[in-house]
Write a protein that holds these residues in place. Sequence first.
Motif, PDB file in Angstrom:
ATOM      1  N   MET A   1       0.837  -1.194   0.000  1.00  0.00           N
ATOM      2  CA  MET A   1       0.000   0.000   0.000  1.00  0.00           C
ATOM      3  C   MET A   1       0.873   1.246   0.000  1.00  0.00           C
ATOM      4  N   LYS A   2       0.525   2.214  -0.848  1.00  0.00           N
ATOM      5  CA  LYS A   2       1.262   3.473  -0.938  1.00  0.00           C
ATOM      6  C   LYS A   2       0.603   4.526  -0.049  1.00  0.00           C
ATOM      7  N   ILE A   3       1.399   5.154   0.791  1.00  0.00           N
ATOM      8  CA  ILE A   3       0.914   6.210   1.675  1.00  0.00           C
ATOM      9  C   ILE A   3       1.676   7.495   1.367  1.00  0.00           C
ATOM     10  N   LEU A   4       0.933   8.572   1.158  1.00  0.00           N
ATOM     11  CA  LEU A   4       1.548   9.888   0.992  1.00  0.00           C
ATOM     12  C   LEU A   4       1.474  10.636   2.313  1.00  0.00           C
ATOM     13  N   ILE A   5       2.638  11.078   2.799  1.00  0.00           N
ATOM     14  CA  ILE A   5       2.709  11.880   4.019  1.00  0.00           C
ATOM     15  C   ILE A   5       3.072  13.301   3.615  1.00  0.00           C
ATOM     16  N   ALA A   6       2.220  14.253   3.980  1.00  0.00           N
ATOM     17  CA  ALA A   6       2.487  15.658   3.674  1.00  0.00           C
ATOM     18  C   ALA A   6       2.538  16.439   4.977  1.00  0.00           C
ATOM     19  N   ASP A   7       3.720  17.008   5.267  1.00  0.00           N
ATOM     20  CA  ASP A   7       3.921  17.742   6.517  1.00  0.00           C
ATOM     21  C   ASP A   7       5.136  18.638   6.328  1.00  0.00           C
ATOM     22  N   ASP A   8       5.099  19.852   6.868  1.00  0.00           N
ATOM     23  CA  ASP A   8       6.242  20.743   6.716  1.00  0.00           C
ATOM     24  C   ASP A   8       7.258  20.604   7.837  1.00  0.00           C
ATOM     25  N   ASP A   9       7.055  19.667   8.737  1.00  0.00           N
ATOM     26  CA  ASP A   9       8.005  19.392   9.821  1.00  0.00           C
ATOM     27  C   ASP A   9       8.904  18.235   9.382  1.00  0.00           C
ATOM     28  N   PRO A  10      10.178  18.495   9.086  1.00  0.00           N
ATOM     29  CA  PRO A  10      11.053  17.432   8.583  1.00  0.00           C
ATOM     30  C   PRO A  10      11.242  16.289   9.578  1.00  0.00           C
ATOM     31  N   GLN A  11      11.184  16.570  10.883  1.00  0.00           N
ATOM     32  CA  GLN A  11      11.331  15.501  11.867  1.00  0.00           C
ATOM     33  C   GLN A  11      10.138  14.550  11.838  1.00  0.00           C
ATOM     34  N   ILE A  12       8.934  15.125  11.710  1.00  0.00           N
ATOM     35  CA  ILE A  12       7.734  14.289  11.598  1.00  0.00           C
ATOM     36  C   ILE A  12       7.808  13.435  10.342  1.00  0.00           C
ATOM     37  N   LEU A  13       8.180  14.067   9.220  1.00  0.00           N
ATOM     38  CA  LEU A  13       8.283  13.327   7.961  1.00  0.00           C
ATOM     39  C   LEU A  13       9.255  12.159   8.086  1.00  0.00           C
ATOM     40  N   ARG A  14      10.427  12.442   8.654  1.00  0.00           N
ATOM     41  CA  ARG A  14      11.451  11.399   8.767  1.00  0.00           C
ATOM     42  C   ARG A  14      10.973  10.272   9.669  1.00  0.00           C
ATOM     43  N   ALA A  15      10.391  10.623  10.814  1.00  0.00           N
ATOM     44  CA  ALA A  15       9.949   9.599  11.763  1.00  0.00           C
ATOM     45  C   ALA A  15       8.841   8.733  11.168  1.00  0.00           C
ATOM     46  N   LEU A  16       7.882   9.368  10.522  1.00  0.00           N
ATOM     47  CA  LEU A  16       6.785   8.594   9.941  1.00  0.00           C
ATOM     48  C   LEU A  16       7.260   7.747   8.764  1.00  0.00           C
ATOM     49  N   ARG A  17       8.158   8.305   7.958  1.00  0.00           N
ATOM     50  CA  ARG A  17       8.673   7.524   6.830  1.00  0.00           C
ATOM     51  C   ARG A  17       9.379   6.262   7.318  1.00  0.00           C
ATOM     52  N   ILE A  18      10.218   6.400   8.345  1.00  0.00           N
ATOM     53  CA  ILE A  18      10.946   5.239   8.876  1.00  0.00           C
ATOM     54  C   ILE A  18       9.967   4.228   9.477  1.00  0.00           C
ATOM     55  N   THR A  19       9.029   4.725  10.270  1.00  0.00           N
ATOM     56  CA  THR A  19       8.082   3.824  10.946  1.00  0.00           C
ATOM     57  C   THR A  19       7.209   3.073   9.958  1.00  0.00           C
ATOM     58  N   LEU A  20       6.644   3.780   8.992  1.00  0.00           N
ATOM     59  CA  LEU A  20       5.719   3.143   8.054  1.00  0.00           C
ATOM     60  C   LEU A  20       6.446   2.243   7.061  1.00  0.00           C
TER      61      LEU A  20
END
Length: 231
Positions: A1-20
């Motif tokens: 499944m493809k998930i798009l994460i859109a957020d202007d906080d680079p820490q949130i993006l990095r954490a969610l990308r690694i977790t997912l």
Amino acid sequence: MKILIADDDPQILRALRITLTAKGYTVIVANDGAQAIAAAIDHHPDLYLLDLGMPQLDGIEVIQGIRGWTQAPILVVSGRSGAADKVEALDAGADDYITKPFAVEELLARIRALSRRVVQDDTSPVVRLGDTVIDLASHSVTRTTAEGTRQIRLTPTEWQFIEILIRNAGKLVTRKTILTSIWGSEHVEDTGYLRLYVSQLRRKLENDPANPVHVLTEPGMGYRLAGVTQA
């Protein structure tokens, strides 16, 4: 499944990308609203995680833009905890809302719940408009005439336009939805774009472009695709 994460906080993006990614999801990231719209068009995610307070286009504008052509689940992940913000996001077309900071376990549970709604088949339909067949997956348009079957070429923007109409076949799609989805919210008054591309699509898809039966104008409101059948 493809998930798009859109957020202007680079820490949130990095954490969610690694977790997912660790959970087996394919992750696409965007750090502002305009990038989110572009990524949605390019990658057709199965599920969206959207922040509300993004530059370029805010989360509400992104929701309104992508809702014009996809029913993929949208989970808002935002620091805004007010009831009015939640209501606005849900009314715009979001499916769920989680407030920052959040527990990863809860986020994953929300994603699992929303993913059960994803229709796994027929996400890129093949449809017929009279003698014309449009295949969204292969970006192929063919028309059958007395002389045989011929290919019809659509430009990238024409593809975006017709896909929005196909995914909302029979329904009114407002001018604002189309303009925001394709060109961004700064062009919501540029209806000349729409008239140009509608004219081009009719010329390519209608048997009688001057008297269209498929790509219909709803005066003062938007456009509707009629006479659509599954090919």
